[in-house]
Design an enzyme around this catalytic site. Structure first.
Site, PDB file in Angstrom:
ATOM      1  N   ILE A   1       0.855  -1.204   0.000  1.00 36.09           N
ATOM      2  CA  ILE A   1       0.000   0.000   0.000  1.00 36.09           C
ATOM      3  C   ILE A   1       0.881   1.240   0.000  1.00 36.09           C
ATOM      4  O   ILE A   1       1.650   1.453   0.942  1.00 36.09           O
ATOM      5  CB  ILE A   1      -0.885   0.033   1.267  1.00 36.09           C
ATOM      6  CG1 ILE A   1      -1.700  -1.250   1.397  1.00 36.09           C
ATOM      7  CG2 ILE A   1      -1.775   1.269   1.278  1.00 36.09           C
ATOM      8  CD1 ILE A   1      -2.397  -1.389   2.749  1.00 36.09           C
ATOM      9  N   GLY A   2       0.757   2.070  -1.010  1.00 32.08           N
ATOM     10  CA  GLY A   2       1.583   3.282  -1.113  1.00 32.08           C
ATOM     11  C   GLY A   2       0.787   4.535  -0.850  1.00 32.08           C
ATOM     12  O   GLY A   2       0.581   5.344  -1.760  1.00 32.08           O
TER      13      GLY A   2
ATOM     14  N   GLU B   1      -9.836  -1.893   3.687  1.00 31.56           N
ATOM     15  CA  GLU B   1      -8.670  -2.031   4.563  1.00 31.56           C
ATOM     16  C   GLU B   1      -9.069  -2.044   6.039  1.00 31.56           C
ATOM     17  O   GLU B   1      -8.433  -2.685   6.860  1.00 31.56           O
ATOM     18  CB  GLU B   1      -7.697  -0.875   4.281  1.00 31.56           C
ATOM     19  CG  GLU B   1      -6.430  -0.958   5.117  1.00 31.56           C
ATOM     20  CD  GLU B   1      -5.381   0.083   4.722  1.00 31.56           C
ATOM     21  OE1 GLU B   1      -5.475   0.675   3.634  1.00 31.56           O
ATOM     22  OE2 GLU B   1      -4.464   0.302   5.532  1.00 31.56           O
TER      23      GLU B   1
END
Ligand SMILES: Cc1cc2nc3c(=O)[nH]c(=O)nc-3n(C[C@H](O)[C@H](O)[C@H](O)COP(=O)(O)OP(=O)(O)OC[C@H]3O[C@@H](n4cnc5c(N)ncnc54)[C@H](O)[C@@H]3O)c2cc1C
Length: 390
Positions: free
Chosen positions: A138-139, A257
């Protein structure tokens, strides 16, 4: 159970019952895990969904058809319900199995690709994720943009055939092992509404110009990284969704998430071991403390199950997911705290006694539970705004 209403309409009911087929599946998963445990393929661990990286184990789950469970068959999925998926994830977490390799791709990147990806992207990534072979990181977070995610500075400028990406990400779990990073970056300067002008791009972590620096956690583990982009070329076919509309996409991604049972089960292996060692007749103080924890867990479980059901119905339950994550992660910390008060000896990571070792793992990672995936104060702000609008 009804949560709240918007526009004076009853909204979402937190009342979901698992069908018999899901309970049959639960027994299959338990049998699989018991065999894996007996064969020594893993040792139960707290926080295993983020700390237990095992490509071998992920591929075994792929072979069992327990990844990409609800996705269409044409993309390598198995067209099962979200409730079936819930049962599988719940059992894996309860066992403390090493599921970190595929977790992010299966939980959030896959659903995002299904919603916003091109046909080419879906066919390229989804079957490999479902086989347990393709891992995403995850960026989102940056050194000066965590809670205030819209403050990101990583940016991409248009070049022929794609984009040139510049900037850095931080706290990037498993970026040194995953093949891809889904990066949120600016593609237009922030205007009046700074949420406009961001985009999501799939960056191959082996691309020229990407470098990954380890960040070692307090427990001595390397799962975090800082990722630096130095003029990285991202071809047009790796842009996810619409240019400049990345914010809406990311908000949808965060609902995936935040909402899963991993937000209340990170310390479940510790709770189980505590109960096992207390035995069938714990003293009154221990019985009361554990009884309180278990009753809370049962409520959290129903809430988490209901959120899984809403996601399956195509709703983005951002407010509900924020509420469940806030409550669930507080619970995870309390499991560690309660165990600490009941255990006579000081916890040590490599203690031969399983309870002692699990407690050490839990205490060292507990501060992160209420931060990762969105800090509690931020989540409560989302819930408060959701209530205001109702
Ligand atoms: C184990 C772990 C794994 C992670 N993995 C990833 C990953 O893979 N990829 C990724 O992109 N990120 C990852 N993160 C980063 C995570 O998303 C951020 O830590 C989180 O969003 C908080 O941002 P921050 O650390 O910058 O803290 P800050 O935003 O600086 O917050 C610090 C404190 O200030 C409080 N605060 C901040 N703003 C407000 C406000 N407006 N009102 C009230 N209180 C406020 C916060 O609640 C918090 O308590 C991970 C974090 C952890 C701990």
């Amino acid at each position: 159970m009804e949560l709240f209403s918007r526009d004076h309409q009853p909204l979402h009911h937190f009342d979901v019952t698992l069908p018999d087929s899901a309970e049959v599946l639960r027994h299959e998963v338990r049998a699989f895990l018991a065999k894996e445990l007996a064969d020594g393929s893993f040792v139960p661990q707290c926080d295993a969904w983020i700390a237990g990286f095992s490509p071998e184990f992920s591929m075994k789950l792929g072979q069992q058809r327990w990844l990409g469970m609800s996705w269409p068959r044409k993309y390598g999925g198995h067209e099962r319900s979200a409730l079936d998926r819930f049962v599988v994830t719940e059992e894996l977490l309860a066992a403390g199995a090493p599921v970190a390799a595929h977790w992010i791709a299966d939980r959030q990147t896959g659903p995002l690709l299904l919603r916003y990806g091109t046909e080419e992207q879906r066919l390229r990534f989804l079957p490999a994720i479902a086989r347990g072979e393709c891992y995403f990181a995850i960026g989102m977070s940056e050194p000066d943009a965590g809670s205030d995610l819209a403050a990101i500075r990583s940016s991409a400028r248009r070049v022929e055939g794609g984009w040139h990406l510049q900037g850095r990400k931080i706290w990037t779990s498993w970026a040194h092992q995953a093949q891809y990073l889904l990066v949120l970056c600016r593609t237009s300067p922030p205007g009046k509404d700074r949420h406009v002008g961001m985009s999501q791009m799939i960056v191959e972590l082996a691309s020229p110009g990407v470098s990954t620096q380890p960040i070692i956690s307090i427990s001595g583990q390397h799962h975090f990284n800082e990722v630096i982009f130095d003029d990285v070329f991202v071809p047009d076919e790796m842009v996810l969704g619409q240019i400049d509309h990345g914010w809406e996409q990311v908000m949808g991604e965060l609902a995936f998430e935040r909402s899963g049972p991993e937000r209340s089960l990170s310390t479940f292996p510790l709770l189980v071991e505590l109960m096992r060692q207390l035995g069938p007749q714990p003293d009154e103080r221990a019985a009361e403390a554990v009884g309180r924890l278990v009753s809370r867990l049962w409520t959290l479980r129903r809430m988490s199950l209901a959120v899984a059901h809403l996601l399956n119905s195509g709703i983005v339950p951002d407010v509900e997911a924020a509420l469940v994550k806030d409550q669930g992660t507080r619970f995870e910390r309390e499991v560690a705290e309660v165990t600490r008060t009941l255990l006579p000896s000081a916890p040590v990571l490599d203690a031969p006694d399983q309870l002692n070792a699990l407690l050490a793992q839990a205490l060292l990672t507990a501060p992160s539970y209420t931060l990762r995936g969105g800090a509690s104060e931020i989540l409560r702000g989302i819930v408060a705004r959701g209530l205001e609008q109702s």
